[in-house]
Design an enzyme around this catalytic site. Structure first.
Site, PDB file in Angstrom:
ATOM      1  N   PHE A 130       2.346  13.379 -24.934  1.00 55.25           N
ATOM      2  CA  PHE A 130       1.098  14.122 -24.791  1.00 55.25           C
ATOM      3  C   PHE A 130       0.572  14.483 -26.189  1.00 55.25           C
ATOM      4  CE2 PHE A 130      -1.177  18.196 -23.791  1.00 55.25           C
ATOM      5  CZ  PHE A 130      -2.205  17.622 -23.042  1.00 55.25           C
ATOM      6  N   ASN A 173       0.037  17.068 -27.836  1.00 59.39           N
ATOM      7  CA  ASN A 173       0.620  18.131 -28.650  1.00 59.39           C
ATOM      8  C   ASN A 173       2.068  17.853 -29.049  1.00 59.39           C
ATOM      9  OD1 ASN A 173       2.082  18.590 -26.302  1.00 59.39           O
ATOM     10  ND2 ASN A 173       1.195  20.607 -25.883  1.00 59.39           N
ATOM     11  N   LYS A 174       2.601  16.693 -28.687  1.00 62.12           N
ATOM     12  CA  LYS A 174       4.000  16.397 -28.978  1.00 62.12           C
ATOM     13  C   LYS A 174       4.192  15.931 -30.424  1.00 62.12           C
ATOM     14  CE  LYS A 174       5.656  17.458 -24.918  1.00 62.12           C
ATOM     15  NZ  LYS A 174       4.465  17.954 -24.215  1.00 62.12           N
ATOM     16  N   ILE A 175       5.451  15.794 -30.827  1.00 66.67           N
ATOM     17  CA  ILE A 175       5.764  15.447 -32.221  1.00 66.67           C
ATOM     18  C   ILE A 175       5.110  14.129 -32.605  1.00 66.67           C
ATOM     19  CG2 ILE A 175       7.635  14.845 -33.819  1.00 66.67           C
ATOM     20  CD1 ILE A 175       9.338  16.942 -32.305  1.00 66.67           C
ATOM     21  N   ALA A 219      11.147  15.512 -23.881  1.00 65.70           N
ATOM     22  CA  ALA A 219       9.699  15.612 -24.091  1.00 65.70           C
ATOM     23  C   ALA A 219       9.354  16.391 -25.348  1.00 65.70           C
ATOM     24  CB  ALA A 219       9.043  16.259 -22.872  1.00 65.70           C
TER      25      ALA A 219
END
Length: 375
Positions: A181, A183-185, A157
Site C-alpha cells: 500500500f 504508506n508501506k516501506i 505487511a
C-alpha cells in the site's frame, strides 16, 4: 511550520517513472508483462526464499495463504489482537474463526507465552504480525507450531527488510504475506505478495490467484479461484522501489535515531516500542505510548498535534474491542494499554531533522499540559 507534516508519504526516487512509461509505451498494462515476473523473482531473492507470488493487495495475500491451508468452517487460527483488522478478516473470509492472543509488553507483538493455552483440537495455525516493523520472537512460536502440527503465516505487511536473528522476516514461517500500500516501506500503490519455500503451496496459490486456471493449461479450471492478480504497472513501480529498498530502510533508521535523540529526555511521559537485541526493526512507523503522567487523553494529544500541523495516527485498536469481533469478556491488558495510549508519529523518507525536532518539541509541550485548555 508551513505545510502539514504527514504521518506517511511514498518516496518515488528511482526508476518508477521510467518503468511505468515503458509499460504504457508497450501497452503491457494489465497482469501480463515482464515486470510481474521480474518483481516476483527479485522479491523472492530479497526474502531469501524460493517463491514469491504477486497479488492485488496485502489482505488478499493473507486470504490466499489461508486458502492454501484449506481453512474453512470450524477451523480456528490464532492471531494477535493488536493488529490491523485485515489479519482477522482474512480468517473470517474462509469461514474460520480468529482466536485472539495478547501482546508482549515490550515489542507489542503476539506474546509467545500466551499462545499455548489458546490451542485446542480446532486450531489449525498461527498468524504472527511483525507490528510496525519489529520482528516477532519467532523461535518459540515455530517450536509450538511443530509441537501441535500447526502452520505459521508471517504477516509482514509492516516489516519489509526487518531481521530476526539475522534472518529476514518472511523467510521463517510456512508462508509470509506482504502489503505494498502507498504508506508501506516500499509501495506499488496497492499490491501484495505471498512468499514461501514450499513448491506445492506456490503452485496452489498461483492457481487460486488467477481464477483457478491451471498454470500448465490455459483456460482450464478445476477449482474456484479469484482474480487477485497484480498489474504490470504496479509491478514496475514495485521493482523500482525494491531496487532502492536499502535507501528506504536506512532513511527510516535515521528518522528513528532522531526521534530517540529528541524524545529521549521525555521517558517520564512516554515509552517506546522496544528494539530487542535479537531484532533489527525496520520502522514502518515510529510509535510511542503516553504514560499516565500525561494529563490529557491520547486523542486530545493528537488533536493538539494536528492543530500544529503534525499528522499522527492512533495505534491499532485491539480487534477484540471491535463490534465485529467482540464475542468475549476476556481481557487483553497489554494490547488494551497500547491501543488506548499509543500514537504513530510521522515516519517516511521525506522528513528532515528539522521536522523531527519540531514534532518532538510539540510532543514535549503537550506531555506537560495539565488539561486540554492549556495554551
Amino acid at each position: 511550520m508551513g505545510d502539514v507534516i504527514q504521518v506517511a508519504s511514498p518516496v518515488l526516487n528511482g526508476n518508477e517513472k521510467k518503468y511505468v512509461n515503458e509499460c504504457l509505451e508497450t501497452t503491457w498494462i494489465s497482469s501480463k508483462g515482464k515486470y510481474v515476473d521480474e518483481f516476483e523473482n527479485r522479491f523472492a531473492e530479497f526474502c531469501r526464499s524460493r517463491y514469491a507470488i504477486s497479488c492485488s493487495n496485502g489482505t488478499v495475500a493473507l486470504h490466499l495463504a489461508l486458502l492454501a491451508f484449506n481453512i474453512g468452517p470450524g477451523d480456528e487460527v490464532l492471531v494477535p489482537t493488536l493488529t490491523y483488522i485485515a489479519t482477522a478478516n482474512a480468517v473470517t473470509y474462509c469461514g474460520g474463526k480468529p482466536v485472539f492472543v495478547d501482546s508482549d509488553p515490550e515489542t507489542w507483538n503476539i506474546d509467545p507465552n500466551k499462545i499455548e493455552n489458546k490451542i485446542n483440537s480446532n486450531t489449525k495455525g498461527i498468524i504472527v504480525v511483525h507490528l510496525y516493523g519489529h520482528p516477532v520472537d519467532m523461535d518459540p512460536i515455530m517450536k509450538i507450531a511443530k509441537k501441535y502440527n500447526l502452520f505459521v503465516i508471517e504477516d509482514v505487511a509492516e516489516a519489509h527488510g526487518a531481521l530476526y536473528k539475522d534472518r529476514v522476516v518472511g523467510s521463517i514461517g510456512d508462508i509470509s504475506t506482504f502489503s505494498f500500500f502507498g504508506n508501506k516501506i516500499i509501495t506499488t500503490g496497492e499490491g501484495g505478495m505471498v512468499v514461501t519455500n514450499n513448491e506445492k503451496l506456490n503452485e496452489k496459490i498461483r492457481i487460486l490467484r488467477s481464477q483457478g486456471m491451471y498454470t500448465s493449461r490455459r483456460y482450464w479450471f478445476e477449482v474456484i479461484g479469484y482474480n487477485y492478480r497484480m498489474t504490470n504497472i504496479q509491478a514496475a513501480i514495485g521493482l523500482a522501489q525494491l531496487e532502492n529498498i536499502q535507501w528506504h530502510l536506512d532513511k527510516r533508521r535515521e528518522i528513528a535515531d532522531l526521534y530517540y535523540k529528541y524524545l529521549g529526555s521525555l521517558l517520564e511521559y512516554i515509552e517506546f516500542q522496544a528494539e530487542k537485541d535479537w531484532a533489527t526493526h525496520s520502522y514502518w512507523m515510529f510509535s510511542i505510548i503516553l504514560k499516565n503522567t500525561v494529563k490529557i487523553s491520547r486523542d486530545e494529544f493528537m488533536e493538539h498535534l494536528k492543530n500544529d500541523k503534525v499528522e499522527t495516527r492512533p495505534v491499532f485498536y485491539p480487534l477484540h474491542t471491535m463490534p465485529t469481533y467482540r464475542e468475549t469478556k476476556e481481557k487483553y491488558p497489554v494490547a488494551e494499554k497500547v491501543g488506548h495510549k499509543g500514537i504513530n508519529l510521522p515516519t517516511h523518507g521525506l522528513l528532515k531533522e528539522e521536522d523531527i525536532a519540531y514534532i518532538s518539541e510539540r510532543i514535549k509541550k503537550y506531555c506537560e499540559y495539565e488539561s486540554c485548555d492549556g495554551d
